[in-house]
Each structure stands twice: as C-alpha cells, then as structure tokens.
Design an enzyme around this catalytic site. Structure first.
Site, PDB file in Angstrom:
ATOM      1  N   GLU A  46       0.687  -1.102  -0.311  1.00  0.00           N
ATOM      2  CA  GLU A  46       0.391   0.006  -0.170  1.00  0.00           C
ATOM      3  C   GLU A  46       1.303   1.157  -0.926  1.00  0.00           C
ATOM      4  OE1 GLU A  46      -3.579   0.242  -0.041  1.00  0.00           O
ATOM      5  OE2 GLU A  46      -3.806  -2.485   0.867  1.00  0.00           O
ATOM      6  N   THR A  47       0.649   2.463  -0.565  1.00  0.00           N
ATOM      7  CA  THR A  47       1.277   3.343  -0.745  1.00  0.00           C
ATOM      8  C   THR A  47      -0.056   4.504   0.024  1.00  0.00           C
ATOM      9  OG1 THR A  47       2.297   3.981  -2.674  1.00  0.00           O
ATOM     10  CG2 THR A  47       1.846   5.828  -1.922  1.00  0.00           C
TER      11      THR A  47
END
Length: 262
Positions: A46-47
């Site tokens: 995830e970013t």
C-alpha cells in the site's frame, strides 16, 4: 514536481518486520491515474497519500492495482509520519477516508487505530478458493474478506494455497483470511489477495475489523492480542467495542527522501 517520501514498517517494533507502507504528503490531490502509477512504482502492498484538511487530514490508499476502501498498516504508517517525523502538535489525529472518519492516537510509539467493526456472517466458500487450499476450513465467514477458521496455529503456518487456482476468482477489494487460535496470543492469521501483485499481505490491519469481532465473541474477550504469521510477522493489540474496533501497533522508519514526477 518533487514530493516527500517515507517508507515505514508498520505493526512491528523491529525494522524489516511487519508490513512496509509508503507515505506521501500532498498539498492537493493529483489525478487518480498518477496516484496509481506512484503506488505501482513503489511496489509495496500500500501507498498512503494524505493532505491537510483544516485540523484534520484526508487519507487515501492505493495498491499497485487499485484504490482500497480501508487499510490499517498504511494508516498506522501515516500517523507515524505525521506525529513522529513531522512533529505534529497533537498525538490525536482524525483522517477523513472512503470508510468515514478514522481516529488514531499515539501513546509514546504505540499507535491505536479506531476502525469500523465489520462483523462477518456465515458464507459459502467459492469453489476456486476451496480447491486452492491444502486443507479445508472448519468454518467459513465473510464481510469484505472471506474469513476461514481452522483448528490450530500449525494449520495456519503450514498452509500453502495454490495461487494459480485462487487467482481464478476476483475479490477486489477483498481477500482471503485464514485464522486459528494462537499458541502465544489469542489468535493468528494470514491474508491472501487473488490476482494481486503481492499475493500474501504481510500484516493486514483492515482484515482485523472482521477478525476482532469474530474472536471476541468466540473467546469471550474484549481485549485480544493477534499475530499475522507472514514471513515478516506482525503483532496487533486489539479491542472489540461493538460498532468499532481498536487496532494498535508499533512502527519503524525505514527510509525518507523524495520522489520526482512530471
């Protein structure tokens, strides 16, 4: 354009443990296509992108493939960046997200997330998931994710799902959780995402929105300790509060820098 960049290991007190998340502060939203390209380039599960909203913050999460509706480890990582690295004046944060307002509070270096409870209901397991498993679960539940309950921690540790078979089903934005009572904690789990670039997520905070109410009811406990048994391992300190759950953990900073786009 140059943007600050942070990579944080979440739900761990040890570097190279837990789940790595990239965190990028913004002053205004970039086009969704650009946010997805950045997440794909970062190549972690995830970013998180955030920007100030008065006294609060807007928060969004992207995998290398899609935007997520909720992400625990990247929220914890974002709180760590704001409070510990950017020296925010308050240790209590409010994030406005696709899943509504999310509160995070820091007590020293322990971050507690207040997330919506997603109680699972009994379900029928899709045939592709069933065929991908080396051992069939004792119980099948579902909320966003399928929750597959096994008898022992050993079952969870030894599970080797056939990815080619599981990839025949698309669960966006959900996944497949396998879980059992823990030996040195209340419960353990692992998390798999069909058709994703990262098949096994190291530590999945959002899945505990369903795991916590399930195990709280089964064990008759409001406060629980959980471990996610990926190669990196993560520890989560959990609380069941009916309509919400609390998920607490530590974080460690791996990298800081900047990215250049455009």
């Amino acid at each position: 354009m140059q943007l600050p960049f942070y990579q944080i290991d979440a739900f761990t007190d040890t570097l190279f443990g837990g789940n790595p998340a990239c965190v990028i502060p913004l002053q205004q939203w970039l086009p969704d296509e650009m946010l997805l390209k950045i997440a794909r380039e970062n190549a972690v599960a995830e970013t998180a992108f955030f920007l100030p909203q008065g006294d609060d913050f807007a928060l969004r999460w992207f995998t290398p493939e899609i935007e997520m509706d909720l992400c625990g480890h990247a929220t914890l990582a974002t709180a760590h960046v704001i409070i510990s690295l950017l020296q925010h004046s308050s240790h209590r944060l409010l994030f406005n997200s696709a899943s509504g307002p999310l509160k995070v509070e820091a007590d020293g270096d322990l971050y507690t997330l207040r997330f919506p409870s997603r109680k699972p209901v009994p379900a029928v397991l899709p045939e592709a998931i069933s065929r991908s498993l080396g051992k069939q679960p004792l119980e099948v539940w579902k909320s966003r994710d399928y929750i597959l309950v096994y008898a022992t921690e050993t079952d969870i540790r030894e599970m080797k799902p056939d990815r080619q078979v599981m990839d025949q089903i698309n669960l966006d934005p959900g996944g497949v959780v396998i879980t059992a009572p823990g030996v040195h904690c209340d419960f353990v789990s692992r998390f798999f995402t069909p058709q994703a670039s990262i098949f096994e997520d190291p530590v999945t905070g959002s899945a505990h929105c369903s795991l916590i109410p399930y195990w709280s009811g089964r064990l008759g406990k409001r406060q629980l300790t959980a471990m996610q048994l990926s190669d990196r391992v993560g520890t989560l300190y959990c609380g069941d509060h009916d309509t919400v759950v609390t998920i607490a953990g530590y974080a460690r900073t791996y990298a800081t820098g900047s990215i250049r786009i455009g």
